[in-house]
Design an enzyme around this catalytic site. Structure first.
Site, PDB file in Angstrom:
ATOM      1  N   ARG A 142     -72.606  33.042   8.518  1.00 42.75           N
ATOM      2  CA  ARG A 142     -74.027  32.656   8.657  1.00 42.75           C
ATOM      3  C   ARG A 142     -74.227  32.060  10.038  1.00 42.75           C
ATOM      4  NH1 ARG A 142     -72.984  27.213   8.649  1.00 42.75           N
ATOM      5  NH2 ARG A 142     -71.303  26.558   7.286  1.00 42.75           N
ATOM      6  N   VAL A 160     -75.123  25.244  12.315  1.00 45.61           N
ATOM      7  CA  VAL A 160     -75.915  24.135  12.860  1.00 45.61           C
ATOM      8  C   VAL A 160     -75.772  24.092  14.385  1.00 45.61           C
ATOM      9  CG1 VAL A 160     -76.195  21.625  12.856  1.00 45.61           C
ATOM     10  CG2 VAL A 160     -75.568  22.799  10.733  1.00 45.61           C
TER      11      VAL A 160
END
Ligand code: ADP
Length: 447
Positions: free
Chosen positions: A291, A294
């Site tokens: 994915r 951050v």
């Protein structure tokens, strides 16, 4: 290209995805719980849908609600951000079954990498160096002891379903193995509903260095260099930088190529991060995140690439927009994670932000979704923003970070900003001389 993207997330990452969509000319749908109706991502999206009450399992993790929101708004793709459903292979499959695009990798790759034992096995097969440890899971104390004697102590007992630093216990010696095994198991069971564990050699002074990769699912893959995320508290990153102070140009190119090759072989699609511990010149794979992360802006700042827009393009069927030889690394970037937490005890500090002023100027970027008057709900992660700075050199970057931190004002709640203000003035941080245990030691001395 997609016409309308539903963003299945909240906070700064929802805003980050929304910005990429707008720049690509794609309509946006925000979803929110009843606790988030005043959130910035809701205000800025073209449309918004309330998907449930505050607890995440009833809203942001509620797949039927999300599907209904896609149906009502006619969204043709979903971006999951990070956390929540971003690494849920079943969610990706369900979307596909409904003819909705998932902006992320293939479900089979999410599944492989979500099981850390399977992930390590796959990494090894693809030629990525791994941490020495048990071949697979360990099911009994006797088996653990046998493996322990083979690879030597100290050992780390880790949850196969692990994430967020949970379900991880150190066994310093044979006498502490039994206790480490049962407490890691219990923690894993409570956090993930799965008590499978495996063993790894516990590295004493490693750095955490991760490689950003991108694939297009057609056998093309590139790497975008590394991020050094060694400053951690309870195995959670708080400060990230690129390039790593510990690597040189050749080392980056070498490990980057190993990762890109592996992703070519896997026919990986989308953004991914291959995480390593690095000690004495050697890399050891620990896990892969399938994915956006951050800390992705650090890479964006030094490569000038928009990682989220590349994710969207690739999910819509496009090929990689850039070749490895065209990737250029410029200067240095650092990110600080600003949490609404006490800067010493890290106790969460939800509440209303009375006054908010974000720093600016050359080389300064703030990814946040808060504003003056915003009430931080107590139900979610305490990250309220990320301060990212870029400079020509690491030194310029540190000076810029120092002045940006001094400009940053968040009144009304406690934040981790004061911690960063002292960290940037610390000699070890200034010299880039830290490992994954540095911050814990530093905090222990201060309290
Ligand atoms: P999670 O998925 O819970 O984040 P990881 O496997 O990514 O777990 O590990 C998180 C952190 O835990 C690492 O960045 C590192 O600080 C520490 N860690 C993990 N494996 C080891 C190991 N074998 N030796 C020492 N520290 C480790």
């Amino acid at each position: 290209m997609f016409d309308k993207v539903l963003i299945a997330n909240r906070g700064e990452i929802a805003l980050r995805v929304l910005r990429a969509c707008k720049e690509l000319g794609i309509a946006t749908v925000a979803v929110h719980s009843t606790a988030d109706s005043e959130a910035m991502h809701v205000k800025l999206a073209d449309e918004s849908v309330c998907i449930g009450p505050p607890p995440a399992r009833e809203s942001y993790l509620n797949i039927p609600s999300l599907l209904a929101a896609c149906e009502i708004t006619g969204a043709d793709a979903v971006h999951p951000g990070y956390g929540f459903l971003s690494e849920n292979a079943r969610f990706a499959e369900i979307l596909a079954e409904h003819g909705i695009g998932f902006i992320g990798p293939k479900a089979e790759h999410i599944r492989i990498m979500g099981d850390k034992i399977e992930a390590k096995r796959t990494a090894k097969r693809l030629g990525i160096p791994v941490v020495p440890g048990s071949e697979g899971g360990v099911s009994s104390y006797e088996e653990a002891m046998r493996v322990g004697r083979e690879i030597g102590f100290p050992l780390l007992v880790k949850a196969a379903a692990g994430g967020g630093g949970r379900g991880m216990k150190v066994a310093r010696d044979e006498a502490s193995l039994s206790e480490a095994l049962s407490s890691a198991r219990a923690e894993a069971k409570a956090a993930f509903g799965d008590d499978a564990v495996y063993l790894e050699r516990y590295l004493e002074k490693p750095r955490h260095i991760e490689i950003q990769i991108f694939g297009d699912g057609k056998g093309n893959a590139i790497h975008l260099g590394e991020r050094d995320c060694s400053l951690q508290r309870r195995h959670q990153k708080v400060f990230e930088e690129s390039p790593s102070p510990a690597l040189n140009f050749e080392m980056r190119a070498q490990i980057g190529e190993v990762c890109a090759n592996a992703m070519r072989e896997l026919q990986y699609s989308g953004a991914g991060t291959i995480e390593f511990l690095y000690e004495n010149g050697e890399f050891f794979f620990i896990e892969m995140n399938t994915r956006i992360q951050v800390e992705h802006p650090v890479t964006e700042m030094i490569t000038g690439l928009d990682l989220v827009s590349e994710q969207i393009r690739i999910a819509s069927g496009a090929s990689l927009s850039i070749k490895q030889e065209d990737v250029q690394f410029n200067g240095h970037a650092i990110e600080c994670r600003v949490n609404a937490e006490d800067p010493l005890t890290f106790a969460p500090s939800p509440g209303t932000i009375k006054y908010y002023f974000a720093p600016g100027g050359l080389g300064v970027r703030v990814d946040s979704a808060v504003y003056g008057g915003y009430r931080i709900p107590p139900h979610y992660d305490s990250l309220i923003g990320k301060l990212i700075v870029h400079g020509k050199t690491r030194n310029e970057c540190m000076m810029r970070l120092k002045r940006a931190l001094d400009e940053f004002v968040v009144d009304g709640v406690k934040t981790t900003l004061p911690l960063f203000r002292t960290l940037v003035r610390n000699a070890d941080i200034q010299n880039g001389d830290y490992d994954i245990h540095w911050l814990e030691r530093y905090l222990a001395e201060k309290t």
